[in-house]
Design an enzyme around this catalytic site. Structure first.
Site, PDB file in Angstrom:
ATOM      1  NE  ARG A 141       5.836  -0.188  10.360  1.00  0.00           N
ATOM      2  CZ  ARG A 141       4.668  -0.262   9.745  1.00  0.00           C
ATOM      3  NH1 ARG A 141       4.515   0.276   8.557  1.00  0.00           N
ATOM      4  NH2 ARG A 141       3.654  -0.866  10.317  1.00  0.00           N
ATOM      5  CE  LYS A 154      -2.238  -1.013   3.838  1.00  0.00           C
ATOM      6  NZ  LYS A 154      -1.603  -2.285   4.225  1.00  0.00           N
ATOM      7  NE  ARG A 189       7.152  -3.243   6.198  1.00  0.00           N
ATOM      8  CZ  ARG A 189       5.881  -2.995   5.923  1.00  0.00           C
ATOM      9  NH1 ARG A 189       5.456  -3.046   4.672  1.00  0.00           N
ATOM     10  NH2 ARG A 189       5.031  -2.707   6.886  1.00  0.00           N
ATOM     11  NE  ARG A 225      -4.611  -1.148   9.951  1.00  0.00           N
ATOM     12  CZ  ARG A 225      -3.495  -0.598   9.487  1.00  0.00           C
ATOM     13  NH1 ARG A 225      -3.460   0.656   9.123  1.00  0.00           N
ATOM     14  NH2 ARG A 225      -2.402  -1.319   9.375  1.00  0.00           N
ATOM     15  NE  ARG A 274       1.725  -4.560  11.259  1.00  0.00           N
ATOM     16  CZ  ARG A 274       2.860  -4.335  10.585  1.00  0.00           C
ATOM     17  NH1 ARG A 274       4.001  -4.880  10.984  1.00  0.00           N
ATOM     18  NH2 ARG A 274       2.840  -3.574   9.528  1.00  0.00           N
TER      19      ARG A 274
HETATM   20  P1  AMP Z   1       0.575   0.671   9.182  1.00  0.00           P
HETATM   21  O1  AMP Z   1       1.747   1.579   9.031  1.00  0.00           O
HETATM   22  O2  AMP Z   1      -0.595   1.070   8.340  1.00  0.00           O
HETATM   23  O3  AMP Z   1       0.953  -0.784   9.019  1.00  0.00           O
HETATM   24  O4  AMP Z   1       0.060   0.818  10.698  1.00  0.00           O
HETATM   25  C1  AMP Z   1       0.902   0.490  11.775  1.00  0.00           C
HETATM   26  C2  AMP Z   1       0.067   0.314  13.024  1.00  0.00           C
HETATM   27  O5  AMP Z   1      -0.594   1.550  13.342  1.00  0.00           O
HETATM   28  C3  AMP Z   1      -1.049  -0.713  12.923  1.00  0.00           C
HETATM   29  O6  AMP Z   1      -0.607  -2.040  13.162  1.00  0.00           O
HETATM   30  C4  AMP Z   1      -2.010  -0.214  13.989  1.00  0.00           C
HETATM   31  O7  AMP Z   1      -1.546  -0.524  15.285  1.00  0.00           O
HETATM   32  C5  AMP Z   1      -1.903   1.304  13.841  1.00  0.00           C
HETATM   33  N1  AMP Z   1      -2.872   1.831  12.854  1.00  0.00           N
HETATM   34  C6  AMP Z   1      -2.589   2.428  11.663  1.00  0.00           C
HETATM   35  N2  AMP Z   1      -3.705   2.803  11.029  1.00  0.00           N
HETATM   36  C7  AMP Z   1      -4.734   2.431  11.823  1.00  0.00           C
HETATM   37  C8  AMP Z   1      -6.150   2.531  11.712  1.00  0.00           C
HETATM   38  N3  AMP Z   1      -6.727   3.064  10.627  1.00  0.00           N
HETATM   39  N4  AMP Z   1      -6.903   2.038  12.729  1.00  0.00           N
HETATM   40  C9  AMP Z   1      -6.338   1.491  13.829  1.00  0.00           C
HETATM   41  N5  AMP Z   1      -5.001   1.354  13.991  1.00  0.00           N
HETATM   42  C10 AMP Z   1      -4.197   1.828  13.005  1.00  0.00           C
END
Ligand code: AMP
Length: 226
Positions: free
Chosen positions: A161, A13, A127, A88, A172
């Protein structure tokens, strides 16, 4: 134009959002990036989110919706956005519709990146990114041409990360299946969802994205799933 990019962690994404930002000039809104910035700055939202993120859970809808509402009010968000990692949950999906409707907008495209779950742990757990320009790399699949030096900006500081490890990735993925995948029918009912093969080469996926956003550029070889 407002576009949603949906798919599990590691589906690509962020990579495709960066492509869309460059090619189509849209603002890239990643709730994950916004939360990581809040964590780094030690804001109340960041403090509330840090442990949940490290464990791979979802941060509360209230925090996320509040963050997006505030961001959409800023002038640079007037022309539309690419939403990466948001919504989400069903509640977030409904809130986004309301926020956009209040601005006379609505979602134009939902692009789902379909990937092989077994490949995701490998993809995500290796990554890392350039700490200067944020370019993405991978331990096994995409190392910098010169070890320790970013191909794009020459930076020598890289970051990983804390949630990109095998155990957290499994959580996740489970969260995605349980809470995020169920929002796809909500958009499919409105005929908005286009599925793309996220396992295809990055350039092919980008071409398929371009064909959706700008049908005049369509190629006969797009890796569309259905
Ligand atoms: P990402 O970078 O999109 O993989 O997000 C990293 C982490 O941030 C996720 O595993 C969640 O803990 C939190 N997170 C990001 N976006 C959301 C969202 N829209 N709703 C809830 N938690 C989020």
């Amino acid at each position: 134009m407002d576009i949603l990019l949906l798919g599990p962690p590691g589906a690509g994404k962020g990579t495709q959002a960066a492509h869309i930002r460059e090619r189509h000039g849209l603002l890239h809104l990643s709730t994950g990036d916004m939360l990581r910035s809040a964590v780094a700055r030690g804001t109340p939202a960041g403090l509330a989110a840090r442990e949940i993120m490290n464990c791979g859970g979802l941060v509360s809808d209230d925090i996320i919706i509040g963050m997006i509402a505030e961001r959409l009010d800023q002038p640079d968000a007037r022309g539309g956005a690419i939403f990466d990692g948001f919504p989400r949950t069903p509640l977030q999906a409904e809130a986004l519709d309301q926020l956009l409707a209040a601005k006379g907008r609505g979602i134009n495209h939902v692009i789902e990146l379909v990937v092989d779950a077994a490949a995701l742990v490998d993809r995500v757990s290796g990554r890392f990114t350039c700490g200067t320009c944020n370019a993405g790399y991978h331990d096994r699949h995409q190392r910098p041409a010169e070890e320790g030096i970013c191909d794009h900006c020459g930076g020598d500081r890289f970051t990983r990360r804390p949630d990109d490890n095998a155990a957290t990735v499994a959580t996740r993925l489970a969260e995605y299946e349980a809470k995020t995948a169920p929002i796809l029918p909500y958009y499919a009912a409105r005929g908005l969802v286009r599925k793309l093969d996220g396992m295809a080469a990055i350039e092919s996926v980008s071409q398929a994205v371009d064909a959706i956003l700008d049908p005049a550029s369509a190629s006969i070889c797009e890796p569309v799933v259905s």
